[in-house]
Design a protein around this motif. Structure first.
Motif, PDB file in Angstrom:
ATOM      1  N   VAL A  30       0.856  -1.189   0.000  1.00 23.20           N
ATOM      2  CA  VAL A  30       0.000   0.000   0.000  1.00 23.20           C
ATOM      3  C   VAL A  30       0.886   1.232   0.000  1.00 23.20           C
ATOM      4  O   VAL A  30       1.919   1.265   0.675  1.00 23.20           O
ATOM      5  CB  VAL A  30      -0.920   0.014   1.238  1.00 23.20           C
ATOM      6  CG1 VAL A  30      -1.849   1.228   1.201  1.00 23.20           C
ATOM      7  CG2 VAL A  30      -1.722  -1.274   1.322  1.00 23.20           C
ATOM      8  N   PHE A  53       1.267  -0.946  -5.151  1.00 23.03           N
ATOM      9  CA  PHE A  53       2.330  -1.294  -6.094  1.00 23.03           C
ATOM     10  C   PHE A  53       2.808  -2.681  -5.707  1.00 23.03           C
ATOM     11  O   PHE A  53       2.288  -3.278  -4.753  1.00 23.03           O
ATOM     12  CB  PHE A  53       3.459  -0.252  -6.069  1.00 23.03           C
ATOM     13  CG  PHE A  53       4.084  -0.034  -4.722  1.00 23.03           C
ATOM     14  CD1 PHE A  53       5.182  -0.766  -4.325  1.00 23.03           C
ATOM     15  CD2 PHE A  53       3.563   0.915  -3.841  1.00 23.03           C
ATOM     16  CE1 PHE A  53       5.755  -0.577  -3.076  1.00 23.03           C
ATOM     17  CE2 PHE A  53       4.139   1.116  -2.586  1.00 23.03           C
ATOM     18  CZ  PHE A  53       5.235   0.374  -2.209  1.00 23.03           C
ATOM     19  N   GLU A  79      11.113   1.378   5.315  1.00 21.45           N
ATOM     20  CA  GLU A  79       9.711   1.666   5.614  1.00 21.45           C
ATOM     21  C   GLU A  79       9.170   0.481   6.413  1.00 21.45           C
ATOM     22  O   GLU A  79       8.927  -0.589   5.868  1.00 21.45           O
ATOM     23  CB  GLU A  79       8.887   1.857   4.325  1.00 21.45           C
ATOM     24  CG  GLU A  79       9.314   3.067   3.494  1.00 21.45           C
ATOM     25  CD  GLU A  79       8.348   3.365   2.345  1.00 21.45           C
ATOM     26  OE1 GLU A  79       7.375   2.601   2.158  1.00 21.45           O
ATOM     27  OE2 GLU A  79       8.583   4.363   1.642  1.00 21.45           O
ATOM     28  N   GLU A  81       6.596  -1.871   8.262  1.00 17.34           N
ATOM     29  CA  GLU A  81       5.191  -2.102   7.944  1.00 17.34           C
ATOM     30  C   GLU A  81       4.644  -3.400   8.556  1.00 17.34           C
ATOM     31  O   GLU A  81       5.375  -4.376   8.735  1.00 17.34           O
ATOM     32  CB  GLU A  81       5.004  -2.149   6.405  1.00 17.34           C
ATOM     33  CG  GLU A  81       5.713  -0.975   5.727  1.00 17.34           C
ATOM     34  CD  GLU A  81       5.258  -0.666   4.327  1.00 17.34           C
ATOM     35  OE1 GLU A  81       4.403  -1.393   3.790  1.00 17.34           O
ATOM     36  OE2 GLU A  81       5.781   0.326   3.774  1.00 17.34           O
ATOM     37  N   ASP A 110       9.574  -2.390   3.854  1.00 20.98           N
ATOM     38  CA  ASP A 110       9.475  -2.071   2.421  1.00 20.98           C
ATOM     39  C   ASP A 110      10.670  -1.196   2.073  1.00 20.98           C
ATOM     40  O   ASP A 110      10.624   0.015   2.224  1.00 20.98           O
ATOM     41  CB  ASP A 110       8.132  -1.371   2.167  1.00 20.98           C
ATOM     42  CG  ASP A 110       8.075  -0.668   0.815  1.00 20.98           C
ATOM     43  OD1 ASP A 110       8.886  -0.998  -0.063  1.00 20.98           O
ATOM     44  OD2 ASP A 110       7.192   0.204   0.654  1.00 20.98           O
ATOM     45  N   LYS A 131      11.141   0.216  -6.067  1.00 23.49           N
ATOM     46  CA  LYS A 131      10.488  -0.564  -5.004  1.00 23.49           C
ATOM     47  C   LYS A 131      10.726  -2.066  -5.133  1.00 23.49           C
ATOM     48  O   LYS A 131      10.829  -2.761  -4.125  1.00 23.49           O
ATOM     49  CB  LYS A 131       8.975  -0.298  -5.041  1.00 23.49           C
ATOM     50  CG  LYS A 131       8.552   1.076  -4.526  1.00 23.49           C
ATOM     51  CD  LYS A 131       8.742   1.174  -3.018  1.00 23.49           C
ATOM     52  CE  LYS A 131       7.984   2.373  -2.437  1.00 23.49           C
ATOM     53  NZ  LYS A 131       8.141   2.446  -0.957  1.00 23.49           N
ATOM     54  N   GLY A 199       1.789  -0.419   4.460  1.00 26.53           N
ATOM     55  CA  GLY A 199       2.147   0.993   4.502  1.00 26.53           C
ATOM     56  C   GLY A 199       2.937   1.329   5.757  1.00 26.53           C
ATOM     57  O   GLY A 199       2.905   0.599   6.749  1.00 26.53           O
ATOM     58  N   THR A 200       3.675   2.456   5.682  1.00 25.13           N
ATOM     59  CA  THR A 200       4.608   2.792   6.755  1.00 25.13           C
ATOM     60  C   THR A 200       4.214   4.066   7.474  1.00 25.13           C
ATOM     61  O   THR A 200       3.658   4.980   6.859  1.00 25.13           O
ATOM     62  CB  THR A 200       6.041   2.939   6.195  1.00 25.13           C
ATOM     63  OG1 THR A 200       6.980   2.930   7.269  1.00 25.13           O
ATOM     64  CG2 THR A 200       6.208   4.240   5.401  1.00 25.13           C
TER      65      THR A 200
HETATM   66 MN    MN Z   1       5.824   1.275   1.972  1.00 23.52          MN
END
Ligand code: MN
Length: 228
Positions: A30, A53, A79, A81, A110, A131, A199-200
């Motif tokens: 995310v 992604f 990141e 998560e 991430d 990424k 997500g972070t």
């Molecule tokens: Mn991330």
């Protein structure tokens, strides 16, 4: 059975707490999912629905193994998560049924070539190489969901060489685990073996060769890796 013309790929997997291994099919991530991180990246968290992604399945780094510093970057960011491991597939899954599709949870990082990502944003090019590079998805062992029935709260923290860089709480997720699984299933058919990096929080930053990253999600586990 097909006669493969090159060696077949090895199935990437993540160890499961209590035994066994989780075969990784795909890795979804995310984008902005904590208000403070969205703000530090220049976004507007209130107007953006979840976006996704991907990374290759074989980007996972497991068992506390070292993470090689990737090429083509001078600004490798962490990141921290919460990671969701999908156990049961589906499409257009309602939010209220989404957690039933979760096998378990893990702590993950991430890793991001931030300089390359910033260039991609500026030139409106894809994020893939910023990424989805090799070894870009360190992850802890997966704890079965039965041991963590409520993924809506709990501390999420990451330190580098013992110094805390990121410190937040899952309650600050903009899109909850259930909402994230539901949203992803409206875009693709999710399947057993899929991982979702959710997500972070704020506090992302650079690491160098020799740095040790240690990230914990309360009740889930600890991911630890050294950049080499
Ligand atoms: Mn991330």
């Amino acid at each position: 059975m097909a006669q493969y013309v090159v060696p077949a790929p090895v199935q990437p997997s993540v160890p499961v707490v209590g035994g066994g291994a989780f075969p990784v099919r795909r890795i979804f991530c995310v984008g902005r999912n904590y208000v403070e991180h969205a703000l530090e990246m220049g976004g507007n968290p209130e107007r953006e629905p979840p976006f996704f992604f991907t990374k290759p399945a074989d980007a996972v780094v497991t068992g506390g193994a070292d993470m090689p510093y990737p090429p083509q970057t001078a600004n490798l960011h962490h990141e921290m998560e919460l990671v969701v491991a999908i156990g049961t597939g589906g499409t257009d899954i309602p939010v209220e049924q989404a957690l039933a599709h979760v096998f378990g949870y893990a702590a993950g990082i991430d890793m991001t070539r931030r300089d390359m990502q910033n260039d991609a944003k500026a030139t409106r090019r894809p994020w893939d190489m910023s990424k989805g590079f090799d070894h870009s998805a360190p992850i802890s062992d997966i704890v079965p969901a039965s041991a963590l029935p409520d993924p809506t709260q709990g501390q999420i923290v990451l330190s580098v060489n013992g110094v805390v860089r990121q410190d937040s709480d899952l309650s600050k997720l903009i899109w909850s685990v259930a909402e994230t699984v539901a949203a992803l299933s409206s875009l693709v058919a999710i399947a057993p073996g899929d991982l979702i990096y959710t997500g972070t929080p704020a506090g992302v930053g650079a690491v160098q060769r020799g740095d040790v990253m240690e990230g914990t999600v309360a009740g889930v586990g600890t991911v630890r890796t050294r950049v080499v």
